[in-house]
Design a protein around this motif. Structure first.
Motif, PDB file in Angstrom:
ATOM      1  N   ARG A  62      50.115  24.543  52.895  1.00  0.00           N
ATOM      2  CA  ARG A  62      50.237  25.254  54.168  1.00  0.00           C
ATOM      3  C   ARG A  62      50.404  26.753  53.960  1.00  0.00           C
ATOM      4  N   MET A 109      43.313  23.267  58.968  1.00  0.00           N
ATOM      5  CA  MET A 109      44.769  23.208  58.968  1.00  0.00           C
ATOM      6  C   MET A 109      45.273  21.920  59.608  1.00  0.00           C
ATOM      7  N   SER A 144      55.451  27.850  55.843  1.00  0.00           N
ATOM      8  CA  SER A 144      54.955  26.479  56.012  1.00  0.00           C
ATOM      9  C   SER A 144      55.259  25.907  57.395  1.00  0.00           C
ATOM     10  N   ASN A 165      47.397  18.906  57.687  1.00  0.00           N
ATOM     11  CA  ASN A 165      48.675  18.415  58.201  1.00  0.00           C
ATOM     12  C   ASN A 165      48.647  16.909  58.452  1.00  0.00           C
TER      13      ASN A 165
END
Length: 292
Positions: free
Chosen positions: A48, A152, A121, A156
């Motif tokens: 991240r 992203m 993060s 995640n």
């Protein structure tokens, strides 16, 4: 008589050795799961924090204005690292890469200054990125903000799935390891069930009878935990020799927490199994000892 005592002592020693080896193997597996869970969290933060938000400045923004904007953004709670690339630096880098200077035939520098923003993060998610990008676009020095939102979000989601799988695996392995160690400990206590009954007959308290079994269980737990830590430490050392950059993910905190978890598992599981197994045979009546 002496030969019988030697045989009994040898049999007991083999039982302790078997328990120690089996406990060590279980603790190695448990340590690997704990290590994986902790490392996955560090890997998540590392990935991240290395995703980049590109902030493109206006064509008329000077180098001093770019540096001033950098200083302002450093005070924002979401900023972890900022790299400023001026128009002149971008032109120089592209000229070296292409082997020619674009400004010579265009007459102007076609590049603009940019900021490479790396987030903390906890801000590297879709919701935070949208309001961060909106805040940056309101700045008169900024012309555009670019980031890979799909990448992203995908990172995640994948990291959440990996963490969930590891937690489920840790729970299952804890249950399985308890069952394996419990059965091994019970077999050792089973072979000495008549000794337990004899001690009961002479008036020994349950605490007095349990004490040597608990002591043996703790000793086995300490030895097995030490062996498991040595094996895991050797594996981590081999990883560091193969890829030294893993220190960004495998930190000393991860190693210490893994070692503490292995030692605690070893002590708790072996002592708890010994306590339960001895109590089981303490409750059994004399006539039932022959029917087990």
């Amino acid at each position: 008589m002496r030969k019988k005592e030697k045989t009994t002592r040898r049999r007991h020693g083999m039982q302790v050795l078997t328990l120690c080896i089996s406990t060590t193997m279980v603790l190695i597996l448990l340590g690997l799961v704990v290590f994986s869970v902790l490392t996955a969290q560090n890997l998540s933060n590392y990935v991240r924090e290395n995703l980049t938000v590109t902030v493109m400045l206006g064509d008329t923004v000077s180098t001093n204005d770019g540096h001033r904007l950098c200083r302002e953004l450093y005070h924002r709670p979401y900023a972890r690292n900022i790299d400023f690339v001026s128009k002149e630096q971008a032109l120089k880098e592209q000229s070296e890469a292409m082997g020619s200077d674009p400004s010579e035939f265009l007459g102007v520098n076609p590049f603009v200054g940019t900021l490479e923003l790396q987030l903390k993060s906890e801000y590297a998610n879709g919701d935070s990125l949208r309001w961060i990008a909106a805040e940056l676009r309101r700045n008169p020095l900024v012309s555009e903000v670019a980031y890979q939102e799909d990448l992203m979000d995908k990172v995640n989601r994948n990291l959440q799935k990996v963490s969930l799988v590891l937690l489920v695996l840790a729970s299952l392995l804890t249950f399985i390891s308890y069952s394996l160690i419990s059965n091994t400990v019970r077999l050792g206590v089973y072979s000495r069930r008549f000794l337990i009954h004899t001690m009961k007959l002479v008036g020994a308290s349950w605490g007095f009878i349990r004490r040597p079994f608990m002591r043996d269980g703790l000793i086995v737990g300490v030895v097995a935990a030490a062996l498991a830590c040595l094996v895991l430490g050797g594996a981590v050392w081999s990883l560091f020799r193969y890829e030294p950059n893993l220190t960004a993910i495998i930190t000393w905190q991860v190693l210490v927490l893994t070692a503490v978890a292995v030692v605690l598992f070893g002590l708790i599981i072996t002592s708890l199994c010994s306590y339960i197994s001895v109590n089981h045979f303490l409750r059994i009546r004399a006539k039932d000892l022959y029917e087990i």
